[in-house]
Every structure is written in C-alpha cells, then in structure tokens.
Design a protein around this motif. Sequence first.
Motif, mmCIF file in Angstrom:
data_model
loop_
_atom_site.group_PDB
_atom_site.id
_atom_site.type_symbol
_atom_site.label_atom_id
_atom_site.label_comp_id
_atom_site.label_asym_id
_atom_site.label_seq_id
_atom_site.Cartn_x
_atom_site.Cartn_y
_atom_site.Cartn_z
ATOM 1 N N GLU A 81 40.762 39.588 35.061
ATOM 2 C CA GLU A 81 40.693 40.695 34.115
ATOM 3 C C GLU A 81 40.040 41.916 34.748
ATOM 4 O O GLU A 81 40.522 43.037 34.599
ATOM 5 N N SER A 82 38.961 41.710 35.482
ATOM 6 C CA SER A 82 38.302 42.857 36.124
ATOM 7 C C SER A 82 39.205 43.466 37.196
ATOM 8 O O SER A 82 39.218 44.678 37.383
ATOM 9 N N GLY A 83 39.977 42.637 37.892
ATOM 10 C CA GLY A 83 40.930 43.152 38.876
ATOM 11 C C GLY A 83 41.997 44.012 38.229
ATOM 12 O O GLY A 83 42.373 45.060 38.760
ATOM 13 N N ASN A 84 42.493 43.570 37.084
ATOM 14 C CA ASN A 84 43.481 44.372 36.356
ATOM 15 C C ASN A 84 42.911 45.726 35.963
ATOM 16 O O ASN A 84 43.586 46.755 36.070
ATOM 17 N N ILE A 85 41.665 45.745 35.514
ATOM 18 C CA ILE A 85 41.035 47.000 35.098
ATOM 19 C C ILE A 85 40.851 47.932 36.283
ATOM 20 O O ILE A 85 41.086 49.132 36.187
ATOM 21 N N LYS A 86 40.452 47.392 37.420
ATOM 22 C CA LYS A 86 40.173 48.223 38.592
ATOM 23 C C LYS A 86 41.431 48.697 39.306
ATOM 24 O O LYS A 86 41.485 49.826 39.787
ATOM 25 N N TYR A 87 42.447 47.830 39.410
ATOM 26 C CA TYR A 87 43.550 48.123 40.317
ATOM 27 C C TYR A 87 44.888 48.444 39.654
ATOM 28 O O TYR A 87 45.740 49.060 40.273
ATOM 29 N N ASN A 88 45.095 48.016 38.431
ATOM 30 C CA ASN A 88 46.352 48.341 37.747
ATOM 31 C C ASN A 88 46.184 49.661 37.014
ATOM 32 O O ASN A 88 45.882 49.710 35.832
ATOM 33 N N ILE A 89 46.389 50.746 37.737
ATOM 34 C CA ILE A 89 46.114 52.070 37.192
ATOM 35 C C ILE A 89 47.376 52.903 36.999
ATOM 36 O O ILE A 89 47.303 54.072 36.673
ATOM 37 N N ARG A 90 48.521 52.271 37.170
ATOM 38 C CA ARG A 90 49.784 53.001 37.000
ATOM 39 C C ARG A 90 50.613 52.424 35.860
ATOM 40 O O ARG A 90 51.827 52.536 35.860
ATOM 41 N N GLY A 91 49.955 51.777 34.922
ATOM 42 C CA GLY A 91 50.644 51.227 33.767
ATOM 43 C C GLY A 91 51.230 49.854 33.975
ATOM 44 O O GLY A 91 52.017 49.382 33.153
ATOM 45 N N GLU A 92 50.858 49.168 35.075
ATOM 46 C CA GLU A 92 51.359 47.825 35.314
ATOM 47 C C GLU A 92 50.836 46.887 34.233
ATOM 48 O O GLU A 92 49.690 46.977 33.832
#
Length: 78
Positions: free
Chosen positions: A3-14
């Motif tokens: 979940e923290s990885g998604n918050i940090k790295y998915n920044i283009r609407g993935e």
Amino acid sequence: MTESGNIKYNIRGEKPLKGYQIVRVRNVAHSKEVLDNFKNAVLTILKNKALSDEDPKWEKLLPQGIVNKIKQLDNDDF
C-alpha cells in the motif's frame, strides 16, 4: 506492491491490482499540497500501526493541517 508503495510510486493514475480506493482532489486551491498532505498522513499511519489512537505522539507525527482539523472535531463527528 505494498500500500505504501502504491502511494509513493503510482502517481500517474495507475490502479493497484486489488483492494484500492481512489482519492480525487478537485476545485481546491493548492490541490497538489492537499494531496501530498493526505498521502503523507496515510504513510505515517501505516508506519505507526502499533501506536494507540489516543497516543499524543500522533500530534508530532501527522501533518499539522490534519492535526488542526482533528482538534476541531467533537465526539459526534467521530
């Protein structure tokens, strides 16, 4: 990805593979700042799951804007 990885790295609407919520910030002045503040708060909560929700350390850990909003709530809001 965590979940923290998604918050940090998915920044283009993935979209994550499963179990996700989408938070949209619209019509807000300084929307990037508001979204970053929210993301930092979620990351802080994830890192400090062992802390009691009554622990005074939260006031130092969470972004000040969120702490100020929480202080404005009364028992009915919770």
